[in-house]
Design an enzyme around this catalytic site. Structure first.
Site, short mmCIF file in Angstrom:
data_model
loop_
_atom_site.label_atom_id
_atom_site.label_comp_id
_atom_site.label_asym_id
_atom_site.label_seq_id
_atom_site.Cartn_x
_atom_site.Cartn_y
_atom_site.Cartn_z
CB SER A 68 -0.87 -0.01 1.26
OG SER A 68 -1.46 1.25 1.48
CE1 TYR A 93 -6.34 4.66 -1.53
CE2 TYR A 93 -4.58 4.39 0.07
CZ TYR A 93 -5.85 4.08 -0.38
OH TYR A 93 -6.62 3.20 0.32
CB THR A 131 -6.87 2.69 -4.62
OG1 THR A 131 -6.12 1.50 -4.37
CG2 THR A 131 -8.17 2.63 -3.83
CE LYS A 152 -8.21 -2.54 -3.10
NZ LYS A 152 -8.60 -1.46 -2.20
CG HIS A 173 -11.33 0.88 0.47
ND1 HIS A 173 -10.62 1.56 -0.49
CD2 HIS A 173 -10.52 0.82 1.55
CE1 HIS A 173 -9.44 1.91 0.00
NE2 HIS A 173 -9.35 1.47 1.24
#
Ligand code: GLV
Length: 384
Positions: free
Chosen positions: A107, A130, A156, A252, A276
């Site tokens: 992540s 992100y 994402t 995603k 999520h």
């Protein structure tokens, strides 16, 4: 703790060993947590067709995700603050995934940095991105993922704003933890966790600190997200990211067939049907209920993956039967990590593999690539 036989056993042990602030962070859904619960409940409604007297020798779970070979079609999902469930958590989970032969996704909000995970593993991992307002920082993150030889970028799209998670507000979630009296008392009851944390220098957001300009408020995840994440993100940005990255791209956070078509048009290699983990829009349907319509809309044009609510190999095969080519597990591996470190992640993967293999056999199949809707009882499929 006796013998570990299920993901639930790992969860119970993790809850005992991980400080409440971080256990709750992983376990929480947003608002009433109805979508979080639906993710699991809807899986449980789907019934199998048992078949008998078919040859079950030489079974195989080997498959591919975005063209990459996998020991089973399961990947470790990107999860924030993994290195707070257990010291050096991302490195340990990536190692377990590598030895097992499934993808690990790091992540953006990890504790161990891209470079750190790369230095402690040898198989390429995937990097989850992100999009933040600071585009220079995003360009550099993409470059860093490339330099670390990440073999897919997982973009994402469902976290431009952060869902409200009541437990995080109550616990004052932060990394490293803020030392309120309640936090200190809770930490004192988790001595193994604390000793291991004292033994590592990895305590903050490794990908961000020292790399992003003007990140002043890291104390609260929600304040920081509001300050940094880009609420103006659009499909043009997806296009820009695809060009800059140039490699395998997975999108995603898709829950709607219209968005699935846009994702397929973007030229991405795969999309992940995901709410999520019920952490963003409470009241959205479960991922497994959303999957069939998305497979129907775009399944011939783009690989469809899913996450949300998977707690067993049985759930994995249910998702495969409804057209997913790959399934991600988030909380299950975090429970393993919080319970037993790297060995716990390995145990989690072994549990999932055994349940997947046996269920496939009971349904009369030998090759996971042959799994389709025929193994399910019609009339028991939510959204299908
Ligand atoms: C971030 O990805 C979160 O769900 O907390």
């Amino acid at each position: 703790m006796g013998i570990i036989t299920s993901i639930e056993d790992l969860r119970v042990l993790a809850k005992r060993r991980v400080p409440r602030m971080f256990y709750d962070y992983a376990d929480a859904g947003s608002w009433t947590e109805s979508t979080y619960r639906a993710n699991g409940d809807d899986f449980a409604k789907i019934k199998f067709r048992q078949r008998v007297a078919v040859n079950l020798e030489h079974r195989t779970l080997r498959s591919t995700m975005v063209g990459q070979p996998v020991a089973m079609p399961v990947a470790l999902a990107p999860t924030g603050l993994t290195g707070m469930q257990h010291a050096d958590g991302e490195i340990l989970a990536a190692r377990a995934a590598e030895k097992f032969g499934v993808p690990f996704t790091l992540s953006t909000m990890s504790i161990c940095s891209i470079e750190d995970v790369a230095a402690h593993t040898s198989a390429p991992f995937w990097f989850q991105l992100y999009v933040m307002k600071d585009r220079d920082f995003i360009e550099r993150l993409i470059e860093r993922a490339r330099a670390a030889q990440c073999s897919a970028l997982v973009l994402t799209l469902d976290l431009q704003v952060l869902g409200q998670r009541h437990k995080d507000l109550r616990n004052g979630l932060s990394a490293p933890p803020k030392m309120t009296l309640a936090t200190v008392l809770n930490l004192l009851s988790k001595p193994r966790w604390g000793l291991r944390m004292l033994g590592t220098r990895r305590h903050g957001f490794g990908n961000i600190i020292g790399h992003a300009k003007s990140v002043s408020d890291m104390s609260s995840l929600s304040a920081w997200t509001t300050q940094q994440f880009d609420p103006a993100l659009s499909w043009d940005d997806v296009e820009w990211i695809k060009r800059r990255w140039g490699g395998t791209l997975i999108i995603k956070g898709i829950m709607d067939p219209d968005d699935a078509r846009l994702a397929a048009n973007s030229g991405a290699d795969a999309l992940i049907v995901s709410n999520h983990g019920g952490r963003q829009l409470d009241g959205a349907p479960s991922s497994i209920a959303a999957l069939p319509a998305i497979v129907e809309a775009v399944g011939s044009r783009i690989e469809v993956h899913m996450d949300g609510g998977v707690r067993s190999g049985q759930d994995v095969i249910r998702a495969l039967a409804l057209g997913a080519k790959g399934v991600y597990i988030g909380r299950p591996f975090l429970y393993g990590l919080g319970a037993l470190g790297e060995a716990g992640v390995t145990t989690c993967l072994e549990i999932i593999r055994n349940e997947l293999d046996l269920t496939m056999a009971f349904c009369g199949l030998r090759d996971v690539n042959d799994v389709d809707r025929r193994i399910l009882l019609p009339g028991t499929i939510p959204g299908g």
